[in-house]
Scaffold this motif. Structure first.
Motif, short mmCIF file in Angstrom:
data_model
loop_
_atom_site.label_atom_id
_atom_site.label_comp_id
_atom_site.label_asym_id
_atom_site.label_seq_id
_atom_site.Cartn_x
_atom_site.Cartn_y
_atom_site.Cartn_z
N GLU A 22 43.27 29.54 39.13
CA GLU A 22 43.80 28.18 39.13
C GLU A 22 43.70 27.56 40.52
O GLU A 22 43.38 26.37 40.66
N GLU A 23 43.97 28.35 41.55
CA GLU A 23 43.88 27.82 42.92
C GLU A 23 42.45 27.54 43.32
O GLU A 23 42.17 26.58 44.03
N LEU A 24 41.51 28.36 42.86
CA LEU A 24 40.11 28.11 43.16
C LEU A 24 39.64 26.80 42.56
O LEU A 24 38.77 26.12 43.12
N GLN A 455 40.11 25.45 31.95
CA GLN A 455 40.85 26.70 32.10
C GLN A 455 41.64 26.91 30.81
O GLN A 455 42.82 26.56 30.73
N PRO A 456 41.01 27.48 29.79
CA PRO A 456 41.69 27.60 28.48
C PRO A 456 42.84 28.58 28.48
O PRO A 456 43.68 28.53 27.57
N ALA A 457 42.88 29.49 29.46
CA ALA A 457 43.97 30.47 29.52
C ALA A 457 44.20 30.84 30.97
O ALA A 457 43.34 30.62 31.83
N ALA A 458 45.38 31.40 31.24
CA ALA A 458 45.69 31.82 32.60
C ALA A 458 44.68 32.87 33.05
O ALA A 458 44.38 33.83 32.34
N GLY A 459 44.10 32.65 34.23
CA GLY A 459 43.15 33.60 34.77
C GLY A 459 41.74 33.44 34.25
O GLY A 459 40.88 34.28 34.56
N LEU A 460 41.44 32.40 33.48
CA LEU A 460 40.10 32.19 32.92
C LEU A 460 39.67 30.75 33.15
O LEU A 460 40.42 29.81 32.87
N SER A 504 34.70 32.58 35.24
CA SER A 504 35.42 33.60 36.01
C SER A 504 36.66 34.02 35.23
O SER A 504 37.34 33.17 34.63
N TRP A 505 36.94 35.32 35.26
CA TRP A 505 38.09 35.86 34.52
C TRP A 505 38.81 36.88 35.38
O TRP A 505 38.20 37.85 35.85
N GLN A 506 40.09 36.64 35.62
CA GLN A 506 40.93 37.59 36.34
C GLN A 506 41.43 38.61 35.33
O GLN A 506 42.51 38.49 34.74
N ALA A 507 40.60 39.66 35.08
CA ALA A 507 40.92 40.62 34.03
C ALA A 507 42.18 41.40 34.34
O ALA A 507 42.97 41.73 33.44
N MET A 508 42.39 41.73 35.64
CA MET A 508 43.57 42.44 36.11
C MET A 508 43.90 41.89 37.48
O MET A 508 43.08 41.21 38.10
N ARG A 510 43.80 43.16 40.26
CA ARG A 510 42.86 43.57 41.28
C ARG A 510 41.39 43.49 40.83
O ARG A 510 40.51 43.90 41.56
N TRP A 511 41.15 42.95 39.65
CA TRP A 511 39.80 42.98 39.09
C TRP A 511 39.41 41.60 38.59
O TRP A 511 40.07 41.03 37.73
N ARG A 512 38.33 41.06 39.18
CA ARG A 512 37.82 39.75 38.78
C ARG A 512 36.38 39.89 38.28
O ARG A 512 35.54 40.51 38.93
N LEU A 513 36.10 39.27 37.13
CA LEU A 513 34.75 39.27 36.55
C LEU A 513 34.20 37.85 36.57
O LEU A 513 34.93 36.88 36.33
N SER A 514 32.90 37.73 36.83
CA SER A 514 32.22 36.44 36.82
C SER A 514 30.91 36.58 36.07
O SER A 514 30.29 37.66 36.06
N ALA A 515 30.49 35.50 35.44
CA ALA A 515 29.25 35.52 34.68
C ALA A 515 28.59 34.15 34.77
O ALA A 515 29.27 33.13 34.92
N GLY A 516 27.27 34.13 34.67
CA GLY A 516 26.52 32.89 34.64
C GLY A 516 25.28 33.05 33.79
O GLY A 516 24.67 34.13 33.75
N TRP A 517 24.91 31.98 33.08
CA TRP A 517 23.73 32.03 32.20
C TRP A 517 23.08 30.66 32.18
O TRP A 517 23.77 29.63 32.15
#
Length: 631
Positions: A22-24, A455-460, A504-508, A510-517
């Protein structure tokens, strides 16, 4: 450290690694409208590469950093040359990608000789980059000609944020070695400053099949920056001097029929100085003035040598909000003195020329209601070869909710001819096989875009952009009716449609996942009277799709691991097969101020990425390490 910074009256830079999704989304960007706005509210396909992204990537050069942007296609040609494009329309292996405008601290590095960017000459201290804003799509209103399919805006940190010293050393198994330093401080008059430098060397690459390619290089950079404020006035002065010696692999920087078989070492030197002043006015208004001088030398024996001196001045005035209108306007003037030393292989005629560009732009952001904004803009620009060009745009954005936004845009933008398009003759003396391009026109793109950012959900969070480009007057080669010579002409047209999406998804914690297509469909065709069939085939020079997956995991407060997987579709015109690359990095903060990282690239095996089929460079598996000390 925070206590010390507070005691000195300095602002401690925000560690972007600690920001939430959210801050990003609230990061301020300026590349879309030339004024600060939330990334969430920017009505354009803009992706931000943060300083922390750069650090955790393990990249050791600016083009490698740009691989982080999913809306770019970054392909390495040899040890130092790259092809970087957005939304297709790539150029051949000996011609630069010519539809992306690149800015470093507000200074354009687009060459008027070839059109495009010599990436080997663009060196910055990666540790000092604040962020890179990558805008795919037209940027003509804000940035002018040549911002057709994208703008790459690289901003370095203020000297206020780089106090103290830094030393970094890195090396890799493919013969890369480098060192960098920086020292910053504040004078008694309150002027924050830094001085910096770096030296890099690299050994030759391997050729696909067998042998080595003469693409080793040595580069050096030194520079300075100063920033200070006096009341409502802010000042910046930035200067750089760079020196490069690059081995030149065949077929050389400019492929010519029956050209030479032996190529000398390329000399790539330059120096630039930029000054900027900004005054904050009442009610949110501001005025700024920027000027820079840039001198470059490029010698590519035995083909050509060029000395280019550029002077650029631009002014911008942001008016105070009046009712529902936020208005800004600006003007820009640029002059280049270009001196080319010709050879028996190639000539630019005239050998010496003075080129001028001038433009005025205006943009009005209209608040229709609390959730709808309409942005109308236009630029009138003069260039040396085709005269006056008109660059209009319109953007409509709808804030569905604080976390969701839709936008649509329409724009017309232009790539003006370069000296290569009009003044190039091959060989360098009569009889000529290539006789310039006396009928070349500006390449025109009419662009439609539809985008969503939410941002449909917290951390996504994710972004989706659909686009369609209609191209007219594209440059190609035209054979004369007697089949005795070739000249450049503007008898190609076509279209490009596609989709860009990243998330981008803050899965945990300490763990962030990103994807692009991305997916791209291009079609080029001849206009009446055109006969450049090879130009039509150039539509197959770009990958039909790209995929990127990134994982960043903080093992604890001192250790982190990053893994990146990239997939690029095949490029039939270049006979480049689809390829997958796996990269990884492990970082360890040994103690405060001292970090160590090891990284691996192409861990699943090497492959060619771009270039001539005869001289493909194969970029094998490589491992490297870096140590950095901040004091």
């Amino acid at each position: 450290m925070p206590v010390l910074a507070a005691a000195q009256g300095q602002v401690t830079p925000v560690d972007l690694a600690d920001l939430s999704i959210e801050e990003l989304a609230n990061i301020q960007v300026t590349s879309v409208s030339k004024r600060p706005e939330r990334l969430q509210d920017a009505a354009a396909a803009v992706f931000v590469i943060t300083a922390d992204d750069i650090r955790s990537s393990g990249a050791d050069s600016l083009p490698e950093v740009l691989r982080l942007a999913p809306n770019l296609h970054v392909a390495r040609i040899n040890g130092y040359a790259y092809s970087i494009s957005a939304r297709g329309m790539n150029s051949g292996p000996s011609v630069l990608s010519n539809k992306i405008l690149v800015l470093i601290d507000g200074r354009s590095v687009y060459t008027p000789l070839f059109s495009g960017v010599f990436w080997d000459a663009q060196d910055v201290l990666l540790e000092d980059i604040a962020r890179i804003e990558v805008v795919s799509g037209p940027g003509g209103v804000m940035w002018g000609l040549n911002a057709v399919s994208g703008v790459i805006n690289i901003s370095t940190r203020s000297a206020v944020d780089t106090q103290g010293g830094m030393v970094a050393l890195h090396g890799a198994s493919d013969g890369v070695a480098g060192t960098a330093f920086r020292q910053g401080g504040t004078s008694a008059g309150g002027v924050a400053w830094r001085a910096f430098g770096k030296v890099t060397r690299r050994s030759d690459s391997e050729r696909v099949g067998d042998g080595r390619i003469d693409d080793g290089h040595r580069r050096a950079l030194v520079g300075m920056r100063a920033d200070w404020e006096r009341g409502v006035d802010a000042f910046s002065v930035i200067g750089n001097v760079n020196r490069g010696r690059l081995d030149q692999p065949a077929p050389g920087e400019l492929a010519t029929p029956n050209g030479p078989t032996t190529f000398g070492r390329v000399r790539s030197d330059g120096a630039n100085l930029l000054a900027r002043w900004q005054r904050t006015l009442d009610a949110g208004a501001s005025v700024s003035l920027q000027a820079y001088l840039d001198h470059t030398v490029r010698e590519s024996p035995p083909l050509f040598a060029e000395r280019l001196t550029t002077a650029d001045v631009q002014v911008q005035h942001t008016l105070a909000t009046k009712g529902r209108h936020d208005l800004l306007w600006g003007a820009n003037y640029r002059s280049t003195r270009d001196r080319v030393t010709n050879s028996r292989w190639v000539a630019f005629l005239p050998a010496r020329t003075l080129l001028r560009w001038g433009s005025v732009f205006v943009q009005d952001e209209i608040l229709l209601n609390d959730d709808w904004r309409l942005t109308l803009g236009g630029r009138v620009e003069y260039n040396h070869y085709t005269g006056i060009e008109w660059l209009p745009s319109a953007r409509l954005s709808w804030r569905v909710s604080p976390q969701h936004a839709l936008w649509a845009s329409a724009a017309r933008t232009v790539r003006s001819p370069a000296r290569l398009d009009v003044d190039a003759f091959v060989p360098g003396q009569p009889p000529f096989i290539l006789r310039g391009g006396p009928q070349v026109r500006s390449e025109v793109a009419r662009v439609l875009e539809l985008g969503y950012r939410g941002q449909p959900a917290a951390g996504l969070s994710y972004t989706v952009v659909l686009y369609h480009h209609d191209y007219d007057h594209l440059r190609g080669q035209q054979i004369d009716p007697g089949f005795s010579y070739v000249e450049f002409a503007s008898l190609l047209e076509g279209s490009a449609s596609g989709i860009e999406t990243w998330a981008s998804w803050q899965a945990m914690p300490r763990w962030r996942l990103s994807a692009g297509w991305t997916a791209l469909h291009q079609r080029l065709r001849l206009k009446p009277g055109g006969n450049d069939l090879m130009g039509v085939a150039a539509a197959r020079r770009d990958p039909s799709h790209t995929l990127q997956l990134r994982s960043h995991y903080n093992i604890d407060d001192a250790r982190e691991i990053d893994v990146t997987l990239r997939r690029t579709g095949e490029m039939p015109a270049s006979r480049i097969a689809s390829a997958t690359a796996l990269d990884a990095r492990f970082g360890w903060r040994l103690r405060p101020g001292l970090t160590l990282s090891v990284y691996g690239e192409n861990l699943n095996g090497g492959h060619a990425q771009f270039g001539s089929t005869t001289y493909w460079a194969e970029f094998e598996r490589r491992v490297g390490g870096k140590i950095r000390w901040d004091y």
